[in-house]
Scaffold this motif. Structure first.
Motif, mmCIF file in Angstrom:
data_model
loop_
_atom_site.group_PDB
_atom_site.id
_atom_site.type_symbol
_atom_site.label_atom_id
_atom_site.label_comp_id
_atom_site.label_asym_id
_atom_site.label_seq_id
_atom_site.Cartn_x
_atom_site.Cartn_y
_atom_site.Cartn_z
ATOM 1 N N SER A 1 38.349 41.209 55.242
ATOM 2 C CA SER A 1 39.421 42.092 55.099
ATOM 3 C C SER A 1 40.204 41.550 53.845
ATOM 4 O O SER A 1 40.847 42.404 53.093
ATOM 5 N N THR A 2 40.363 40.189 53.767
ATOM 6 C CA THR A 2 41.183 39.713 52.296
ATOM 7 C C THR A 2 40.287 39.995 51.288
ATOM 8 O O THR A 2 41.102 40.385 50.271
ATOM 9 N N LEU A 3 38.910 39.738 51.345
ATOM 10 C CA LEU A 3 38.350 40.078 50.032
ATOM 11 C C LEU A 3 38.412 41.782 49.596
ATOM 12 O O LEU A 3 38.704 41.911 48.631
ATOM 13 N N ASP A 4 38.312 42.405 50.647
ATOM 14 C CA ASP A 4 38.524 43.918 50.492
ATOM 15 C C ASP A 4 39.952 43.983 49.612
ATOM 16 O O ASP A 4 39.972 44.917 48.721
ATOM 17 N N GLN A 5 40.850 43.489 50.158
ATOM 18 C CA GLN A 5 42.226 43.681 49.636
ATOM 19 C C GLN A 5 42.360 43.311 48.103
ATOM 20 O O GLN A 5 43.047 44.045 47.593
ATOM 21 N N VAL A 6 41.966 41.893 47.998
ATOM 22 C CA VAL A 6 41.880 41.594 46.744
ATOM 23 C C VAL A 6 41.217 42.284 45.623
ATOM 24 O O VAL A 6 41.621 42.499 44.448
ATOM 25 N N ILE A 7 39.929 42.655 46.034
ATOM 26 C CA ILE A 7 39.004 43.773 44.901
ATOM 27 C C ILE A 7 39.778 44.769 44.677
ATOM 28 O O ILE A 7 39.812 45.359 43.664
ATOM 29 N N ALA A 8 40.480 45.598 45.894
ATOM 30 C CA ALA A 8 41.177 46.780 45.659
ATOM 31 C C ALA A 8 42.308 46.690 44.607
ATOM 32 O O ALA A 8 42.695 47.440 44.067
ATOM 33 N N TYR A 9 42.977 45.571 44.713
ATOM 34 C CA TYR A 9 44.057 45.220 44.068
ATOM 35 C C TYR A 9 43.664 45.130 42.538
ATOM 36 O O TYR A 9 44.369 45.357 41.639
ATOM 37 N N MET A 10 42.689 44.199 42.456
ATOM 38 C CA MET A 10 41.999 44.199 41.165
ATOM 39 C C MET A 10 41.561 45.489 40.460
ATOM 40 O O MET A 10 41.899 45.672 39.019
ATOM 41 N N GLU A 11 41.018 46.326 41.226
ATOM 42 C CA GLU A 11 40.633 47.519 40.554
ATOM 43 C C GLU A 11 41.815 48.240 40.372
ATOM 44 O O GLU A 11 41.757 49.101 39.157
ATOM 45 N N ARG A 12 42.861 48.306 40.848
ATOM 46 C CA ARG A 12 44.034 49.121 40.715
ATOM 47 C C ARG A 12 44.832 48.572 39.591
ATOM 48 O O ARG A 12 45.591 49.422 38.484
ATOM 49 N N TYR A 13 45.024 47.185 39.394
ATOM 50 C CA TYR A 13 45.671 46.591 38.378
ATOM 51 C C TYR A 13 44.745 45.966 37.039
ATOM 52 O O TYR A 13 45.437 45.001 36.612
ATOM 53 N N VAL A 14 43.751 46.376 36.940
ATOM 54 C CA VAL A 14 42.802 45.825 36.015
ATOM 55 C C VAL A 14 43.448 45.804 34.604
ATOM 56 O O VAL A 14 42.832 44.684 33.910
ATOM 57 N N ALA A 15 44.176 46.599 34.153
ATOM 58 C CA ALA A 15 44.798 46.707 32.903
ATOM 59 C C ALA A 15 45.550 45.739 32.769
ATOM 60 O O ALA A 15 45.999 45.027 31.730
ATOM 61 N N GLN A 16 46.250 44.860 33.825
ATOM 62 C CA GLN A 16 47.229 44.227 33.795
ATOM 63 C C GLN A 16 46.767 42.701 33.743
ATOM 64 O O GLN A 16 47.525 41.645 33.698
ATOM 65 N N ASN A 17 45.409 42.506 33.850
ATOM 66 C CA ASN A 17 44.710 41.356 33.883
ATOM 67 C C ASN A 17 45.389 40.288 34.872
ATOM 68 O O ASN A 17 45.831 39.247 34.308
ATOM 69 N N PRO A 18 45.311 40.443 36.006
ATOM 70 C CA PRO A 18 45.884 39.619 37.186
ATOM 71 C C PRO A 18 45.165 38.277 36.851
ATOM 72 O O PRO A 18 43.849 38.198 36.976
ATOM 73 N N THR A 19 45.936 37.235 36.913
ATOM 74 C CA THR A 19 45.443 35.836 36.888
ATOM 75 C C THR A 19 44.971 35.267 38.393
ATOM 76 O O THR A 19 45.331 35.852 39.306
ATOM 77 N N LEU A 20 44.130 34.194 38.153
ATOM 78 C CA LEU A 20 44.021 33.708 39.656
ATOM 79 C C LEU A 20 44.982 33.176 40.328
ATOM 80 O O LEU A 20 45.310 33.481 41.390
ATOM 81 N N GLU A 21 46.000 32.656 39.612
ATOM 82 C CA GLU A 21 46.965 31.965 40.126
ATOM 83 C C GLU A 21 48.002 33.424 40.750
ATOM 84 O O GLU A 21 48.649 33.382 41.907
ATOM 85 N N GLN A 22 48.135 34.525 40.202
ATOM 86 C CA GLN A 22 48.550 35.672 40.604
ATOM 87 C C GLN A 22 48.035 36.272 41.831
ATOM 88 O O GLN A 22 48.789 36.566 42.759
ATOM 89 N N LEU A 23 46.611 36.321 41.904
ATOM 90 C CA LEU A 23 45.925 36.676 42.899
ATOM 91 C C LEU A 23 46.367 36.001 44.249
ATOM 92 O O LEU A 23 46.588 36.537 45.494
#
Length: 303
Positions: free
Chosen positions: A191-213
């Motif tokens: 569930s956590t993995l799915d949430q992180v992936i969904a967040y990455m796909e939504r905010y891909v243009a903002q280049n979320p860093t590992l620390e931000q995730l």
């Protein structure tokens, strides 16, 4: 003591595979049609596509799966707006149960069935590789393939067919039993993995860093890295790059933005850096990828 042996009677057996392709199609893709003497499974992984067959017209969207029986004419075309990704397997099966798909052809897959499809796609990558020059239409075993890859590919496909047939006979008391997929949301880590992936796909243009995730989802760097390695087979940063390149491919195929605009939409510092990253991942420049679309499909096995 003499123990009697019980002979197992299989319900569905895939005797032979013919082709296995993952197609990335342009928004104006058009295939005039064909018929062949084997079964075809046609799955829409992204977007939507229109198909005409001897049995009627189908408007397939993401998550839809359509079967073509042997010697059934079928064509395909994009709708002119959305660039679709589709996964196609052709195979032979002689069991009487396969005739179910002669009358029940179209399915919208549920979460468990989509997980099975993902496993089939993954094993296609593991099992099959490029063949000799000029043999594109034929399946070839991948050199140094993980143990049992071809068998797992076929096993998962057989399980999916059985599950779809069981669903079609839902009036019975039989309850389908299939293995849980690695990314099942019943597991808290998945569930956590799915949430992180969904967040990455939504905010891909903002280049979320590992620390931000890590901060956003309350998870440590090491734990997040392990989660991605076990769940999708690569590290966090590599997966983020995959997301960017997949979205870039879709933008190129839909032809609404030029390469400079695509680079900006995806958060690249320049179009030149975008082009270098695209070529590093795909083996071709964005312009070469766009030109390839006019000649047909871009790749044959997901990867």
């Amino acid at each position: 003591m003499d123990f009697p042996r019980y002979a197992v009677t299989p319900s569905i057996v895939i005797e032979k595979l013919i082709t296995c392709y993952y197609f990335e199609l342009a928004k104006n893709y058009l295939y005039h049609g064909e018929k062949h003497d084997f079964w075809e499974l046609f799955y829409v992984d992204k977007g939507e596509i229109l198909i005409d067959t001897d049995c009627g017209h189908f408007h397939l969207k993401q998550g839809d799966l359509l079967f073509h029986e042997p010697n059934e004419f079928h064509n395909a075309k994009s709708n002119g707006k959305i660039a679709p990704n589709v996964f196609v397997i052709t195979f032979e099966c002689a069991q009487p149960a396969i005739q179910f798909f002669q009358t029940t052809k179209l399915f919208h897959l549920n979460d468990m069935q989509r997980s099975l499809l993902k496993q089939i796609m993954q094993e296609s990558v593991n099992a099959f590789g490029p063949g000799p020059k000029g043999s594109k239409a034929r399946l070839h075993p991948r050199a140094n393939a993980p143990f049992g890859s071809e068998q797992l590919f076929v096993n998962y496909l057989e399980i999916l067919l059985i599950e779809l047939i069981r669903e079609g006979y839902a009036h019975t008391d039989i309850k389908p039993i299939v293995p849980q997929a690695p990314a099942s949301t019943d597991h808290p880590q998945a569930s956590t993995l799915d949430q992180v992936i969904a967040y990455m796909e939504r905010y891909v243009a903002q280049n979320p860093t590992l620390e931000q995730l890590c901060s956003r989802f309350g998870i440590g760097r090491t734990q997040l890295s392990i989660l991605f390695k076990s769940g999708v087979g690569c590290g966090v940063i590599e997966y983020m790059n995959r997301v960017k390149i997949d979205k870039a491919k879709t933008f190129i195929r839909e032809e609404e933005y030029n390469l400079t605009e695509i680079a900006e939409l995806l958060g690249y510092s320049s179009v030149h850096y975008f082009s270098r990253q695209f070529k590093k991942t795909t083996g071709m420049t964005p312009s070469e990828y766009g030109k390839m679309l006019s000649r047909g499909f871009s790749r044959n096995i997901p990867g």
